[in-house]
Design an enzyme around this catalytic site. Structure first.
Site, mmCIF file in Angstrom:
data_model
loop_
_atom_site.group_PDB
_atom_site.id
_atom_site.type_symbol
_atom_site.label_atom_id
_atom_site.label_comp_id
_atom_site.label_asym_id
_atom_site.label_seq_id
_atom_site.Cartn_x
_atom_site.Cartn_y
_atom_site.Cartn_z
ATOM 1 N N HIS A 289 -3.676 -5.238 0.506
ATOM 2 C CA HIS A 289 -3.315 -5.492 2.069
ATOM 3 C C HIS A 289 -3.218 -7.125 2.199
ATOM 4 C CE1 HIS A 289 -2.634 -1.530 3.855
ATOM 5 N NE2 HIS A 289 -3.429 -0.989 2.996
ATOM 6 N N GLU B 114 -2.012 -8.528 4.579
ATOM 7 C CA GLU B 114 -1.541 -8.763 5.906
ATOM 8 C C GLU B 114 -2.830 -8.730 6.594
ATOM 9 O OE1 GLU B 114 -1.195 -4.454 5.911
ATOM 10 O OE2 GLU B 114 -1.135 -6.169 4.174
ATOM 11 N N CYS C 27 0.831 -1.215 -0.028
ATOM 12 C CA CYS C 27 0.058 0.024 -0.039
ATOM 13 C C CYS C 27 0.802 1.353 0.027
ATOM 14 C CB CYS C 27 -1.025 -0.142 0.975
ATOM 15 S SG CYS C 27 -2.271 1.188 1.062
#
Length: 242
Positions: free
Chosen positions: A170, A172, A86
């Site tokens: 994202h 994660e 990001c």
């Protein structure tokens, strides 16, 4: 095989969520630097580096941003492999000569992204895959000499230039983080839009998005291949473990 030594450049102003998520997903020896408090690596003695997301924009004038760019630029010149997520994706693009601009809107929620099918970073991931996104800036132009790896109708979601990789989404995020970030957009997005995104944060969508977590293992395999050879490995060499 020793665990790779990774510099975790935590760009979030509130560090704990990023710390939890990246430490869970990266199977490596991580040394964390909380960038907004002025922490930066003093050496380049790492096998690779990961730059996280942030509420900042790469073109802001916050005092930590330029020193971060300076260190990242020198580390890239020294051959350190990088993965940006990001904000990290945008920062790496900026450092390498790409263009980052405001979108004039938000991409947020579980979305579909398509990758080109020929990059080690997306090895083992379906060509069309689900991710959680939240951003209002984007890489309008990838760096000179870079390859676009992934995209959707909002723009570039992945690029590579030599040892540097970036992803806009994202991988994660867990469900709690996705919900926290979405609620945090109050005042920036309508109540209806926020509720629509929250309604989409379901176990089914999260399970689908977990496929994208493979980019972390793929990046670490790339780091290991670079460390073993000292050269930029071919994609098929990384995938096969040669």
């Amino acid at each position: 095989m020793t665990r790779p030594r990774i510099a975790l450049l935590n760009a979030a102003h509130e560090a704990e969520g990023n710390r939890r998520n990246f430490r869970r997903e990266l199977d490596a020896d991580l040394t964390e630097f909380h960038l907004p408090t002025g922490q930066h690596p003093e050496t380049f003695e790492f096998d690779g580096a990961v730059v996280t997301g942030s509420r900042a924009s790469v073109y802001w004038d916050e005092e930590w941003i330029q020193p971060t760019k300076d260190w990242v630029g020198e580390a890239i010149d020294r051959g350190l492999p990088f993965l940006g997520v990001c904000y990290g994706h945008q920062l790496l693009a900026d450092v390498l000569g790409g263009t980052v601009e405001p979108m004039g809107e938000y991409e947020i929620g579980y979305r579909t992204v398509e990758h080109s099918g020929d990059s080690v970073l997306f090895d083992g991931i379906d060509d069309d895959f689900t991710v959680f996104t939240t951003h209002s800036d984007y890489v309008a132009e990838i760096p000179p000499g870079a390859e676009r790896l992934a995209a959707n109708d909002y723009g570039v979601h992945g690029f590579r230039k030599e040892r540097v990789f970036g992803v806009q989404f994202h991988p994660e995020y867990d469900m709690d983080t996705a919900a926290e970030v979405t609620v945090g957009k109050e005042g920036q997005l309508s109540e209806e839009r926020i509720q629509s995104v929250l309604d989409g944060i379901t176990p089914e969508n999260f399970d689908a998005a977990c496929e994208a977590k493979q980019v972390f293992d793929n990046f670490l395999a790339f780091v290991d291949a670079v460390d073993a050879s000292g050269a930029v490995p071919a994609d098929d060499a990384v995938a096969s473990g040669d």
